[in-house]
Every structure is written in C-alpha cells, then in structure tokens.
Design a protein around this motif. Structure first.
Motif, mmCIF file in Angstrom:
data_model
loop_
_atom_site.group_PDB
_atom_site.id
_atom_site.type_symbol
_atom_site.label_atom_id
_atom_site.label_comp_id
_atom_site.label_asym_id
_atom_site.label_seq_id
_atom_site.Cartn_x
_atom_site.Cartn_y
_atom_site.Cartn_z
ATOM 1 N N VAL A 47 0.846 -1.195 0.000
ATOM 2 C CA VAL A 47 0.000 0.000 0.000
ATOM 3 C C VAL A 47 0.880 1.242 0.000
ATOM 4 O O VAL A 47 0.608 2.223 -0.707
ATOM 5 C CB VAL A 47 -0.953 -0.004 1.210
ATOM 6 C CG1 VAL A 47 -1.655 1.342 1.338
ATOM 7 C CG2 VAL A 47 -1.989 -1.113 1.064
ATOM 8 N N SER A 48 1.955 1.213 0.780
ATOM 9 C CA SER A 48 2.893 2.345 0.784
ATOM 10 C C SER A 48 3.544 2.499 -0.586
ATOM 11 O O SER A 48 3.732 3.620 -1.076
ATOM 12 C CB SER A 48 3.971 2.136 1.852
ATOM 13 O OG SER A 48 3.406 2.117 3.146
ATOM 14 N N VAL A 49 3.891 1.376 -1.210
ATOM 15 C CA VAL A 49 4.486 1.421 -2.546
ATOM 16 C C VAL A 49 3.521 2.067 -3.535
ATOM 17 O O VAL A 49 3.909 2.921 -4.344
ATOM 18 C CB VAL A 49 4.876 0.005 -3.022
ATOM 19 C CG1 VAL A 49 5.312 0.024 -4.491
ATOM 20 C CG2 VAL A 49 5.995 -0.560 -2.157
ATOM 21 N N LEU A 50 2.248 1.662 -3.474
ATOM 22 C CA LEU A 50 1.242 2.234 -4.378
ATOM 23 C C LEU A 50 1.149 3.742 -4.200
ATOM 24 O O LEU A 50 1.099 4.496 -5.182
ATOM 25 C CB LEU A 50 -0.115 1.591 -4.117
ATOM 26 C CG LEU A 50 -1.295 2.162 -4.921
ATOM 27 C CD1 LEU A 50 -1.107 1.915 -6.407
ATOM 28 C CD2 LEU A 50 -2.616 1.582 -4.448
ATOM 29 N N CYS A 77 1.924 6.573 -7.054
ATOM 30 C CA CYS A 77 0.894 7.531 -7.472
ATOM 31 C C CYS A 77 1.360 8.970 -7.257
ATOM 32 O O CYS A 77 1.070 9.852 -8.071
ATOM 33 C CB CYS A 77 -0.403 7.267 -6.731
ATOM 34 S SG CYS A 77 -1.225 5.729 -7.225
ATOM 35 N N ARG A 78 2.085 9.210 -6.182
ATOM 36 C CA ARG A 78 2.596 10.563 -5.940
ATOM 37 C C ARG A 78 3.630 10.938 -7.004
ATOM 38 O O ARG A 78 3.621 12.046 -7.536
ATOM 39 C CB ARG A 78 3.214 10.653 -4.550
ATOM 40 C CG ARG A 78 3.649 12.061 -4.157
ATOM 41 C CD ARG A 78 4.239 12.067 -2.763
ATOM 42 N NE ARG A 78 3.223 11.913 -1.753
ATOM 43 C CZ ARG A 78 2.581 12.919 -1.175
ATOM 44 N NH1 ARG A 78 2.848 14.162 -1.548
ATOM 45 N NH2 ARG A 78 1.680 12.711 -0.250
ATOM 46 N N GLY A 116 -6.653 2.045 -7.992
ATOM 47 C CA GLY A 116 -7.232 0.832 -7.427
ATOM 48 C C GLY A 116 -7.290 0.889 -5.921
ATOM 49 O O GLY A 116 -6.591 1.683 -5.288
ATOM 50 N N THR A 117 -8.119 0.042 -5.339
ATOM 51 C CA THR A 117 -8.242 -0.019 -3.886
ATOM 52 C C THR A 117 -7.087 -0.813 -3.295
ATOM 53 O O THR A 117 -6.374 -1.548 -3.998
ATOM 54 C CB THR A 117 -9.558 -0.691 -3.482
ATOM 55 O OG1 THR A 117 -9.529 -2.068 -3.902
ATOM 56 C CG2 THR A 117 -10.751 -0.001 -4.128
ATOM 57 N N SER A 118 -6.931 -0.697 -1.984
ATOM 58 C CA SER A 118 -5.899 -1.463 -1.298
ATOM 59 C C SER A 118 -6.130 -2.959 -1.465
ATOM 60 O O SER A 118 -5.172 -3.731 -1.628
ATOM 61 C CB SER A 118 -5.872 -1.099 0.192
ATOM 62 O OG SER A 118 -5.575 0.255 0.381
ATOM 63 N N GLN A 119 -7.400 -3.382 -1.436
ATOM 64 C CA GLN A 119 -7.697 -4.800 -1.605
ATOM 65 C C GLN A 119 -7.374 -5.273 -3.018
ATOM 66 O O GLN A 119 -6.846 -6.379 -3.204
ATOM 67 C CB GLN A 119 -9.165 -5.080 -1.281
ATOM 68 C CG GLN A 119 -9.514 -6.563 -1.219
ATOM 69 C CD GLN A 119 -8.697 -7.300 -0.173
ATOM 70 O OE1 GLN A 119 -8.715 -6.936 1.000
ATOM 71 N NE2 GLN A 119 -7.979 -8.316 -0.589
ATOM 72 N N LEU A 175 11.175 5.218 -4.300
ATOM 73 C CA LEU A 175 11.505 3.858 -4.753
ATOM 74 C C LEU A 175 12.867 3.895 -5.443
ATOM 75 O O LEU A 175 13.184 4.841 -6.171
ATOM 76 C CB LEU A 175 10.441 3.358 -5.746
ATOM 77 C CG LEU A 175 9.012 3.235 -5.191
ATOM 78 C CD1 LEU A 175 8.064 2.776 -6.281
ATOM 79 C CD2 LEU A 175 8.975 2.265 -4.016
ATOM 80 N N GLU A 176 13.656 2.859 -5.198
ATOM 81 C CA GLU A 176 15.026 2.836 -5.715
ATOM 82 C C GLU A 176 15.350 1.465 -6.278
ATOM 83 O O GLU A 176 15.112 0.450 -5.618
ATOM 84 C CB GLU A 176 16.004 3.203 -4.598
ATOM 85 C CG GLU A 176 17.421 3.407 -5.050
ATOM 86 C CD GLU A 176 18.289 3.941 -3.926
ATOM 87 O OE1 GLU A 176 18.891 3.082 -3.237
ATOM 88 O OE2 GLU A 176 18.343 5.150 -3.724
ATOM 89 N N ASN A 177 15.893 1.439 -7.488
ATOM 90 C CA ASN A 177 16.303 0.175 -8.088
ATOM 91 C C ASN A 177 17.506 -0.392 -7.333
ATOM 92 O O ASN A 177 18.409 0.347 -6.949
ATOM 93 C CB ASN A 177 16.673 0.368 -9.566
ATOM 94 C CG ASN A 177 15.468 0.699 -10.416
ATOM 95 O OD1 ASN A 177 14.401 0.134 -10.224
ATOM 96 N ND2 ASN A 177 15.633 1.624 -11.352
ATOM 97 N N LEU A 178 17.491 -1.710 -7.136
ATOM 98 C CA LEU A 178 18.614 -2.371 -6.456
ATOM 99 C C LEU A 178 19.611 -2.918 -7.472
ATOM 100 O O LEU A 178 19.260 -3.193 -8.614
ATOM 101 C CB LEU A 178 18.082 -3.496 -5.561
ATOM 102 C CG LEU A 178 17.175 -3.051 -4.413
ATOM 103 C CD1 LEU A 178 16.661 -4.248 -3.655
ATOM 104 C CD2 LEU A 178 17.936 -2.116 -3.474
#
Length: 395
Positions: free
Chosen positions: A314-317, A321-322, A332-335, A392-395
């Motif tokens: 959910v945090s990733v989503l 989006c930001r 989309g919803t969290s579910q 978010l950061e690529n590894l």
C-alpha cells in the motif's frame, strides 16, 4: 444576471428549442442538474443549467414539458460535453434517449488523473485550478419549490460558469502528461458500467446473498424483479418497498404460503401495502425454475491480506501515485492491490486478469509492483522531514 454574466431563464418548450438551435454549432457544452432523489425510484429533475461557447441558460424542467430536445442535442454534434461528477447527469441523458453524451469530459475524473484529490468537489477544483470561489450556500434547497429566488438562481448558475475554464486547464494538463488516452479509457469504462447498471437486472447486488444456494438465488432474482417493478410504479426507493434483509430471509425460507409469510417478524410492518400476494407469487416462480436454469452460486470475493507485505505494498502504491501524479483511488483499492500481488505470487487464481494488470494501470503500477515483489526495487527514506519522505530505488 450573476456577477455581470447574462443568462436565459427558459420556462417553455419553444424557448428551449430556440436555445438549442441557436447553439447547435457550439464546440463546448457544459451542463449540470439540480434534482431531488430522497425516497424516489429515480431522481426528479428540477433544474438544468447549460453553458455553451457564448451563452448560459437555466432551464426550469418543471415547466418545460419536453426536455428531450436538449438530450438529443447533447448526444450529437462535434462539441465536448463537460460536467462534474456526472453520474446522475449521464443517467438522465441515457434514460431519455438511450445514448451517451457526446465526448463526455468529467472534470472530477480528469483532476484525479493528473494527481489532484479524488473525488474532489467542484468548489475545490475551481479554487485550486482557477483561483475563484464558488458559493455553496444552497446545498439543502428543495428544488421543486417555485418561484426560485435570485440566490438559488445564482447558486445554480455557478455550477456551470467555471466548467470551460476547468476543461481548458485539465485537458491541457492531460496532454502534457500524455494521459489523454488514459482518461478516455477510464471514462469509457465508467460509462459502460453505468449503461450496464441501467439495462441489466441488478439482483446480484442484494446484500447478504453470497452463501445462498442456487434455488434461493432464483427466488432472490424473482423478488428483486417484483420489487423493482413495484418501486418504479410507486416512484419509491426500492428498499422502502422491500428491504434487502427481508428478501434474503424470504429466499432462505422458500415458502410461498401467505400465512407463513405474515408470521415472519417485521414482514407486515416493513413491506409495502398490498404486496403479500405478489411476493407469494414471486417466491412460487422462483421455486418453479428448472434446476438447470437457476442462477450460478455467487463467487466469493477474494480477500487477500498478505499481512505485513500487504501494508508495505500500500505504501508502494502511494509512492508510485505521488511520483506519477495520479490519485490512488483511481488506480485501485488497497484490496485490489493485495489481490494483484497474491495473483502475481501464485497464491490465488482469478477468473480474469486483475485490473492492475491491464491497460494504463499496468503501465503505472503493475510492472513496478512486480519488480518490488521480485526484490528489484526497494523503498528508501530520502528526507524524513519533507512531504515526500519516501522514494523507490532500483537495487
């Protein structure tokens, strides 16, 4: 006139026809409605506000006998139709002439597609995008009463005078972000859903039927059809004619004996008058449906939790989006997100690919979530004091 803005107050068929003909070639057609919906089968249209390239009008739909002239105009030509949160406006049009408004542009949906709050009120959009204020002092007006006051007319007109400005700002931003096609895809899907809700019996939306057997579902369908027909005839809210929980109880018992129906607690006090025998007949019709024609059992909704992983996603989503400037509720919803992740991990099987794996949503979210699940992307705290502390950061 409102703040120097002239408008035509249309109160008869001839004036409406003249206005429509005079503006037939307009490239912009914004509109809004005022209606009363409490305890009715369908909302009662009380006022129609229109904005074109060069004119404004307020149509008194209680004195104009035939509004179809407007709906026909709305669904033809080359104009863009601009609205805000247009569910009821769309349905008024579709019910009248069986077609969609031409080139529908909903400023609320468009705002969410560029990262603004969703759903955002008309007043908030006008304030944030145009720097103007909208008076919302008549939100509790009974629009059936006449005569209308100057304040009521001002309020009604304010709902359309800013639509063109909002459309210009939002359509330009959609183009800049290369999201016009995303918006069109989402708008078409939304309109299709509304059309289906109007043309397909919605008995499966009765609450509490997930665990019922097929025979009980057959009774549910017959009772829903009876309720819908009776609610339309009486112009009453369907659930005031026959509540959902009572429909479910009747379907479980399966009896069509009127005396046994009346013995159910609350039956006579909660059912519209003179419906006992029609209800009995509907139950009997449900009991007579051949086994091979009964509705299929309802699919249980997939509710995947995923525990800590679900919270993390959910945090990733929200981060995605930001960064992408799009409102999370539109994506989309969290579910739906958790179900998508469980599907990707092979934890659940779905009858069709989840929404987040299709169309523009796959481009925005699907691939990123897939990489997160594969450990290719991590969350990093970049500035704990900023409005955007995570990235978010690529590894």
């Amino acid at each position: 006139m409102r703040d120097g803005i002239q408008f035509e107050h249309i109160r008869d068929d001839e004036a409406l026809t003249e206005f429509c003909n005079r503006n037939r070639e307009t490239r912009f057609l914004g509109f809004d409605t005022e209606f009363v919906s409490e305890n009715r089968y369908r909302p009662e249209l009380c006022l129609l506000q229109i904005a074109t390239d060069s004119e404004f009008a307020i149509v008194d739909t209680l004195t104009v006998d035939n509004i179809d002239e407007f709906w026909q105009w709305l669904t033809t030509g080359q104009h863009v139709t601009v609205v805000h949160a247009a569910r009821e406006e769309f349905l008024f049009c579709f019910r009248a002439v069986g077609r969609r408004p031409q080139n529908l542009f909903d400023v609320q949906l468009a705002a969410g597609m560029i990262g603004m709050e969703y759903p955002a009120s008309y007043g908030n959009l006008v304030s944030r995008l145009l720097g103007k204020r909208v008076d919302k002092g008549e939100t509790r007006t009974d629009w059936r009463k006449r005569p209308l006051s100057k304040r009521q007319m001002d309020y009604a007109l304010s709902d359309v005078i800013h639509l063109k400005g909002l459309y210009n700002r939002l359509s330009k931003k959609l183009d800049q972000l290369v999201r016009t096609e995303w918006y069109l895809e989402e708008s078409r899907a939304w309109q299709t859903g509304l059309e289906e809700s109007e043309t397909t019996p919605q008995w499966h939306r009765v609450a509490g039927i997930t665990n019922l057997n097929r025979r009980a579902l057959g009774i549910i369908k017959e009772l829903w059809l009876l309720r819908d027909e009776e609610a339309q005839r009486r112009n009453r809210s369907p659930k005031r004619v026959l509540p959902d929980d009572l429909i479910v109880e009747l379907s479980k018992r399966g009896t069509s004996d009127p005396n046994r129906l009346k013995a159910i607690r609350g039956f006579e006090s909660r059912v519209a008058k003179n419906l006992t025998q029609p209800i009995s007949n509907a139950i009997e019709r449900g009991n007579q449906i051949p086994d091979n024609e009964l509705p299929e059992k309802m699919q249980r909704s997939r509710t995947t939790n995923l525990g800590m992983l679900g919270q993390f996603l959910v945090s990733v989503l929200n981060i995605i989006c930001r960064e992408k400037k799009i409102a999370p509720p539109i994506v989309g919803t969290s579910q739906e997100l958790r179900n998508f992740a469980a599907w990707k991990l092979g934890m659940v099987k779905l009858d069709e690919d989840p929404k987040l794996s299709q169309g523009w949503r796959r481009e925005v979210v699907g691939q990123v979530i897939d990489d997160v699940l594969k450990g290719k992307i991590a969350i990093r705290v970049q500035n704990p004091k900023s409005d955007n502390p995570l990235r978010l950061e690529n590894l």
